[in-house]
Motif scaffolding. Sequence first.
Motif, PDB file in Angstrom:
ATOM      1  N   ARG A  19      -7.090   1.090   8.189  1.00  0.00           N
ATOM      2  CA  ARG A  19      -5.885   1.286   7.364  1.00  0.00           C
ATOM      3  C   ARG A  19      -4.900   2.275   8.214  1.00  0.00           C
ATOM      4  N   ILE A 111       5.749  -9.323   3.441  1.00  0.00           N
ATOM      5  CA  ILE A 111       5.942  -7.886   3.309  1.00  0.00           C
ATOM      6  C   ILE A 111       4.758  -7.439   2.603  1.00  0.00           C
ATOM      7  N   HIS A 112       4.756  -7.647   1.232  1.00  0.00           N
ATOM      8  CA  HIS A 112       3.769  -6.901   0.347  1.00  0.00           C
ATOM      9  C   HIS A 112       2.280  -7.514   0.478  1.00  0.00           C
ATOM     10  N   ILE A 116       1.543  -4.795   3.413  1.00  0.00           N
ATOM     11  CA  ILE A 116       1.034  -3.781   3.040  1.00  0.00           C
ATOM     12  C   ILE A 116      -0.379  -3.865   2.522  1.00  0.00           C
ATOM     13  N   GLU A 117      -0.635  -4.836   1.750  1.00  0.00           N
ATOM     14  CA  GLU A 117      -1.876  -5.086   1.227  1.00  0.00           C
ATOM     15  C   GLU A 117      -2.972  -5.399   2.028  1.00  0.00           C
ATOM     16  N   GLY A 120      -2.129  -2.636   5.408  1.00  0.00           N
ATOM     17  CA  GLY A 120      -1.977  -1.195   4.860  1.00  0.00           C
ATOM     18  C   GLY A 120      -1.395  -0.317   5.933  1.00  0.00           C
ATOM     19  N   SER A 122       1.459   1.847   7.970  1.00  0.00           N
ATOM     20  CA  SER A 122       2.322   3.102   7.837  1.00  0.00           C
ATOM     21  C   SER A 122       3.506   3.080   8.407  1.00  0.00           C
ATOM     22  N   MET A 147      11.016  -1.206   3.160  1.00  0.00           N
ATOM     23  CA  MET A 147       9.664  -0.500   3.488  1.00  0.00           C
ATOM     24  C   MET A 147      10.130   1.076   3.328  1.00  0.00           C
ATOM     25  N   LEU A 150       8.781   2.324   0.072  1.00  0.00           N
ATOM     26  CA  LEU A 150       7.332   2.130  -0.118  1.00  0.00           C
ATOM     27  C   LEU A 150       6.625   3.159   0.753  1.00  0.00           C
ATOM     28  N   ILE A 152       7.005   3.669   3.993  1.00  0.00           N
ATOM     29  CA  ILE A 152       6.780   2.974   5.300  1.00  0.00           C
ATOM     30  C   ILE A 152       7.922   3.220   6.366  1.00  0.00           C
TER      31      ILE A 152
END
Length: 323
Positions: A19, A111-112, A116-117, A120, A122, A147, A150, A152
């Motif tokens: 992650r 994206i999500h 992200i999910e 993960g 950064s 991003m 969020l 990122i």
Amino acid sequence: MTSAFTVIRDTTPISDIPRGCVVAMGNFDGVHLGHRTVIGAALRMAELHKTRALAVTFEPHPRLFFSPNTPQFRLSDEPAKLRLLAGTGLAGAVVMTFDKGRAGTTAHDFIHHDLIERLGISGIAVGYDFHFGKGRTGSPSLLATEMPRLGIEVDIQPHVDIDERPVSSTAIRMALAEGQIVEATEMLQGPWFITGEVIHGQKLGRDLGYPTANIRLPASCGLRHGIYAVRVGRGNERFDGVASFGRRPTFDNGAPLLEVFLFDFKGDLYGQTLDVAFIAYIRDELKFDGIDALIVQMNDDSAKARAALAAAPDVFPRLGKVR
């Protein structure tokens, strides 16, 4: 952190995915200078974040998925691409299967869900012209908008030129198709190479005093037919040589074949896997009236290949090991 280059696929359990990594995202065909600026940006960002940097890439190439019946001259197939990526300092690669499902995924869902999910991330680095998601609606500007909200970080790299010539996979394919090996090498930041298994041929070279290691390249290979100075890798060993890629018009005008003669080498290479790096273009493929004329030309080709290799930088593609 481990130094091993790890490949993460769609089947990798999420518990096995590190992650907080920074990713460089792209198709990375050839891993050329433009790609390397994106990778460099990801590596710098990862160093600041004190985390790992990964490549996110897609297989098969989206162009092949959308046009399966159109030959696609790839600069690097998946194994070669991963070995090139492993040689850049990245910790690994996320290889996403490009299929009907992924082609239909909206940019926002990609994206999500994916970035992200599942991963993960950064931070993310992309090139100025990279698009993703259904209908290619995902863009660098969308990443730059979405991003940071969020948490990122986003780094968008501009286009890269060499002497006012844009660097791109397409430009490199065109250079190889025209035998412009020096120009291709500049854009790739190293010689273009192929990897293949040595197969049995007609043993014509052996009868001429030039036993060759024969490798069948993909039918889609767009490399210009002709004679080349090459460097060959077998594991950690390196050899110089001269190679012919073409249809052997003096003999059978058959299917294109790469025939490599290694200088100062004796041994059996059948069934072995070689990396062949193209250093210089010597001449076009020609048809000769007889064997004697062909041998004279082969002697001349070998001398020119030796001279070209002696004059060229002693470089070979920087390849890493893939776990």
